[in-house]
Scaffold this motif. Structure first.
Motif, PDB file in Angstrom:
ATOM      1  N   HIS A 201       0.839  -1.205   0.000  1.00  0.00           N
ATOM      2  CA  HIS A 201       0.000   0.000   0.000  1.00  0.00           C
ATOM      3  C   HIS A 201       0.874   1.255   0.000  1.00  0.00           C
ATOM      4  O   HIS A 201       0.642   2.200  -0.756  1.00  0.00           O
ATOM      5  N   GLY A 325      -9.027  -8.513  -2.629  1.00  0.00           N
ATOM      6  CA  GLY A 325     -10.307  -7.963  -2.174  1.00  0.00           C
ATOM      7  C   GLY A 325     -10.135  -6.807  -1.191  1.00  0.00           C
ATOM      8  O   GLY A 325     -11.096  -6.387  -0.528  1.00  0.00           O
ATOM      9  N   ASP A 326      -8.913  -6.267  -1.104  1.00  0.00           N
ATOM     10  CA  ASP A 326      -8.606  -5.195  -0.142  1.00  0.00           C
ATOM     11  C   ASP A 326      -8.968  -3.843  -0.754  1.00  0.00           C
ATOM     12  O   ASP A 326      -8.367  -3.423  -1.751  1.00  0.00           O
ATOM     13  N   SER A 327      -9.928  -3.156  -0.166  1.00  0.00           N
ATOM     14  CA  SER A 327     -10.404  -1.896  -0.760  1.00  0.00           C
ATOM     15  C   SER A 327      -9.345  -0.792  -0.677  1.00  0.00           C
ATOM     16  O   SER A 327      -9.271   0.077  -1.533  1.00  0.00           O
ATOM     17  N   ARG A 328      -8.476  -0.827   0.369  1.00  0.00           N
ATOM     18  CA  ARG A 328      -7.414   0.175   0.468  1.00  0.00           C
ATOM     19  C   ARG A 328      -6.405  -0.004  -0.666  1.00  0.00           C
ATOM     20  O   ARG A 328      -5.943   0.970  -1.265  1.00  0.00           O
ATOM     21  N   ARG A 330      -7.036  -1.443  -3.522  1.00  0.00           N
ATOM     22  CA  ARG A 330      -7.702  -1.095  -4.781  1.00  0.00           C
ATOM     23  C   ARG A 330      -7.701   0.424  -4.977  1.00  0.00           C
ATOM     24  O   ARG A 330      -7.414   0.921  -6.063  1.00  0.00           O
ATOM     25  N   ALA A 331      -7.980   1.169  -3.915  1.00  0.00           N
ATOM     26  CA  ALA A 331      -7.996   2.635  -4.006  1.00  0.00           C
ATOM     27  C   ALA A 331      -6.602   3.176  -4.332  1.00  0.00           C
ATOM     28  O   ALA A 331      -6.455   4.109  -5.134  1.00  0.00           O
ATOM     29  N   ASN A 334      -5.849   2.379  -7.959  1.00  0.00           N
ATOM     30  CA  ASN A 334      -6.608   3.274  -8.846  1.00  0.00           C
ATOM     31  C   ASN A 334      -6.064   4.698  -8.828  1.00  0.00           C
ATOM     32  O   ASN A 334      -6.127   5.401  -9.833  1.00  0.00           O
ATOM     33  N   SER A 411     -12.683  -1.518 -11.122  1.00  0.00           N
ATOM     34  CA  SER A 411     -13.984  -1.021 -10.654  1.00  0.00           C
ATOM     35  C   SER A 411     -14.350  -1.722  -9.344  1.00  0.00           C
ATOM     36  O   SER A 411     -13.957  -2.862  -9.096  1.00  0.00           O
ATOM     37  N   ALA A 412     -15.104  -1.012  -8.548  1.00  0.00           N
ATOM     38  CA  ALA A 412     -15.460  -1.528  -7.210  1.00  0.00           C
ATOM     39  C   ALA A 412     -16.368  -2.739  -7.318  1.00  0.00           C
ATOM     40  O   ALA A 412     -17.135  -2.869  -8.247  1.00  0.00           O
TER      41      ALA A 412
END
Length: 412
Positions: A201, A325-328, A330-331, A334, A411-412
């Motif tokens: 990250h 599947g980690d949204s942090r 992914r953000a 992106n 995409s989310a």
């Protein structure tokens, strides 16, 4: 040191030095030499006078009187890079001295043979490229001072005065801004192999920050480069003899080949930085754009090209982020893609100002009876009005790679 082709190594024991990439300077040649040994004085004497020799139409006659020097006495990578820069600039001046209507078909043997030998030694093509004009063409005014534009100068120059100096040095500062991002590539790939999501990250945040800093550096082009000077004076000297209507048959390098050879001119697509970021982020460009970008890799120093290929072979960052599947993550991923999209959009803005609008103005001035002289007494160049100096159809190419970059978002 050449990059190793040993596929037995675990992926990405990516020591940057193995690929001639500097921790401090990235793909820039660290503190390039500014002088060759005394025996190469005839080259250096001409190189230091290039703008005056070209604008006074005397460069070709000076080259004809130049002795043919052996390249045997060039020692080490730094001397070879300076020799390549010098011979590249002399060649561009020789070919384009009389504008696009007064080109030559033959590069004389006393220039062509040593140029070819130096090119072969470095694995670079015998034409001025980003690797010469930007990466190896800078010096500090105060050796202990900062790497900032006020403390920088070029080593060899061509017609274009302060605008040319600005063009080279702003591009250099874009390369310098990329350095934390280059190091973040290594950090990200290592973190994936070690399943260290926190470090991954952080690496992605560093990469996004570096790309944003590159856009910031690119904005300085407006402060240092005059669009009219860029278009009517500078641009022709960055042009090649492949996909260029002004030189449809290429150039014969006398003493090297009896057949003409075709090489593309300088292009931002020759910068290793964006190729490396594309490979890391898994950006897939459309076939024709991808083919042009791939061809531009032939204009990079071979170790830098090997670095890009190593990233291509490495574990997929995008797949890792998707499967985590980690949204942090992914953000953060992106944000990198978004920053790269924005950089490419801004490059389109620059090209619009410095080529499209400048071309329209040059066209209008050509239509006037008192049409002003172009680079060296000829007309402003028109052969590449819709193309980049690398020979690409500039807007369809730039918009295509910007759009495919945007499509790389998760995409989310």
């Amino acid at each position: 040191m050449e990059a190793s082709d040993d596929t037995e190594e675990p992926p990405l024991l990516l020591a940057l030095t193995r690929f001639q990439v500097s921790e401090e300077f990235g793909f820039l040649l660290p503190d390039p030499l500014t002088e060759l040994p005394a025996s190469y004085g005839p080259w250096m004497d001409i190189a230091h006078e290039l703008p005056q020799l070209i604008t006074s139409h005397q460069l070709r006659s000076h080259v004809h009187q130049m002795p043919q020097l052996s390249t045997q006495h060039l020692r080490g990578r730094e001397e070879l890079h300076l020799a390549h820069l010098v011979l590249s600039c002399i060649t561009m001046g020789y070919v384009w001295q009389e504008g696009e209507e007064g080109t030559v078909q033959v590069l004389p043997r006393n220039l062509a043979v040593p140029y070819w030998e130096v090119s072969q030694a470095l694995g670079l093509p015998p034409i001025l490229s980003h690797a010469d004009f930007v990466l190896a063409n800078w010096r500090r005014k105060d050796p202990n001072g900062p790497l900032e534009i006020e403390n920088l100068d070029t080593i060899i120059t061509l017609p274009g005065g302060e605008s040319l100096r600005g063009f080279i040095l702003v591009t250099l500062l874009v390369e310098k801004a990329a350095v934390p991002g280059i190091k973040a590539i290594i950090g990200a790939l290592r973190a994936i192999l070690q399943c260290d999501e926190e470090t991954l990250h952080r690496a992605l945040q560093e990469l996004a920050g570096a790309i944003e800093a590159m856009s910031e550096a690119l904005r300085r082009m407006h402060d240092y480069v005059d669009p009219e000077v860029f278009y009517t004076v500078i641009r022709i000297f960055l042009s090649g003899w492949k996909d260029n209507p002004a030189m449809p048959h290429g150039l014969i390098y006398e003493g090297v080949s009896q057949e003409p050879m075709a090489y593309s001119g300088g292009s931002a697509a020759q910068s290793t930085v964006l190729h490396a970021f594309d490979e890391l982020l898994g950006i897939c460009h459309r076939e024709d754009s991808a083919a042009f970008l791939h061809r531009m890799r032939d204009y990079m120093p071979p170790p830098h090209r090997a670095f890009v290929e190593e990233i291509q072979r490495a574990v997929s960052l995008k797949q890792h982020v998707l499967s985590s599947g980690d949204s942090r993550l992914r953000a953060a991923f992106n944000r990198c893609v978004s920053a790269l999209t924005d950089f490419r959009s801004y490059h389109i803005t620059i090209v619009t100002k410095y080529i499209t609008i400048a071309a329209a103005k040059a066209k209008a001035s050509r239509a006037e009876p008192s049409s002003r002289a172009g680079p060296s007494g000829g007309k402003p160049p028109s052969a590449l009005e819709a193309k980049g100096t690398g020979g690409s159809h500039i807007f369809s190419f730039l918009k295509s790679i910007r759009n495919t970059t945007r499509e790389g978002m998760i995409s989310a």
